[in-house]
Structure formats: C-alpha cells, structure tokens
Design a protein around this motif. Structure first.
Motif, PDB file in Angstrom:
ATOM      1  N   ASP A 277       0.849  -1.178   0.000  1.00 15.86           N
ATOM      2  CA  ASP A 277       0.000   0.000   0.000  1.00 15.86           C
ATOM      3  C   ASP A 277       0.890   1.233   0.000  1.00 15.86           C
ATOM      4  O   ASP A 277       1.177   1.800   1.041  1.00 15.86           O
ATOM      5  CB  ASP A 277      -0.909  -0.028   1.228  1.00 15.86           C
TER       6      ASP A 277
ATOM      7  N   ASP B 246       1.776   5.042  -1.838  1.00 16.85           N
ATOM      8  CA  ASP B 246       1.342   6.103  -2.733  1.00 16.85           C
ATOM      9  C   ASP B 246       2.490   6.422  -3.703  1.00 16.85           C
ATOM     10  O   ASP B 246       3.578   5.858  -3.609  1.00 16.85           O
ATOM     11  CB  ASP B 246       0.910   7.334  -1.943  1.00 16.85           C
ATOM     12  N   GLU B 247       2.231   7.306  -4.655  1.00 20.68           N
ATOM     13  CA  GLU B 247       3.247   7.653  -5.655  1.00 20.68           C
ATOM     14  C   GLU B 247       4.507   8.202  -5.016  1.00 20.68           C
ATOM     15  O   GLU B 247       5.607   7.911  -5.470  1.00 20.68           O
ATOM     16  CB  GLU B 247       2.694   8.689  -6.639  1.00 20.68           C
TER      17      GLU B 247
END
Length: 130
Positions: free
Chosen positions: A104, A106-107
């Motif tokens: 999980d 993010d960018e």
C-alpha cells in the motif's frame, strides 16, 4: 553581479506585483475547484498552432525486420515473452512489465525513495541509516 566577479555590495529589493505571488490561495489541482476541463494538448495547439503527437521512433531505435530470418524473429518473440512474463522482486521492473505491485504505497513512496534489500522496501535517501 551574480557571478561574483564584481565587488560585494548590497542591492535594494524590488517589489513583485504578480497576483500568483501576493494573491490568495489558488488551490491544488486535486481540489474540487478544478473541474478537469483543462486540456493541455488543446491549449498548446491553440497557443502555438502545433499539434502534439507521439511517435515511438523519437524515443527508440527503429530497425528493418526484413533483415531477420523467420527463425530469428520467432526466437526474439520467445525471449520477449519470457522476459515480460517473468516475475521480479524489484517493484519498478515488475511495474514496467505490467505486473501488479503489492503493498500500500502512494506515488510519493513508490517513486521518491531508494530501493533497498529485495526491492520490496523503500528508504528515504536523507534518512539516517539504521
């Protein structure tokens, strides 16, 4: 003098009268105020008169496949399928191959860190070593 060749001296600061500097908060691109109606390609064409287009040949070397035998072409296809079908513990390579990335992240975490160990974990370059 910005190069440092002139003498060291003081300069008077000049006021900036641009709204983007002194105006209010214009919001972020993710805010609801931006309805997604902006088309950078249409805007570029309107402003410059040039239509943006993608040509793969601008980014890769083209070669004439007529120079290769059917056996060489078949072998190249097998090797390509083998490479693209194989798994990798390096998340960036796996992503390039079109595989699902577990975890999980993010960018920001995915692309701004440095891969360590097996490639499953990211570490901040500026963080002290553990």
């Amino acid at each position: 003098d910005i190069s440092g060749r002139g003498g060291v001296g003081e300069r008077n600061l000049q006021a900036v009268a641009h709204e983007w500097v002194s105006g209010g908060d214009m919001g972020a691109l993710e805010d609801d105020a931006h309805d997604g109606g902006f088309d950078q390609f249409e805007t570029n064409q309107r402003l410059t008169g040039k239509r943006a287009e993608f040509r793969e040949s601008d980014y890769t070397t083209q070669f004439d496949t007529r120079d290769y035998t059917p056996e060489q072409k078949a072998r190249a296809s097998r090797v390509a399928r083998s490479i693209l079908g194989s798994t990798s513990s390096n998340m960036h390579i796996a992503e390039e191959r079109g595989h699902a990335i577990r975890g999980d992240m993010d960018e920001e975490a995915r692309y701004s860190g440095v891969l360590v160990g097996s490639g499953d974990a990211l570490a901040d370059r500026n963080a002290p070593a553990a």
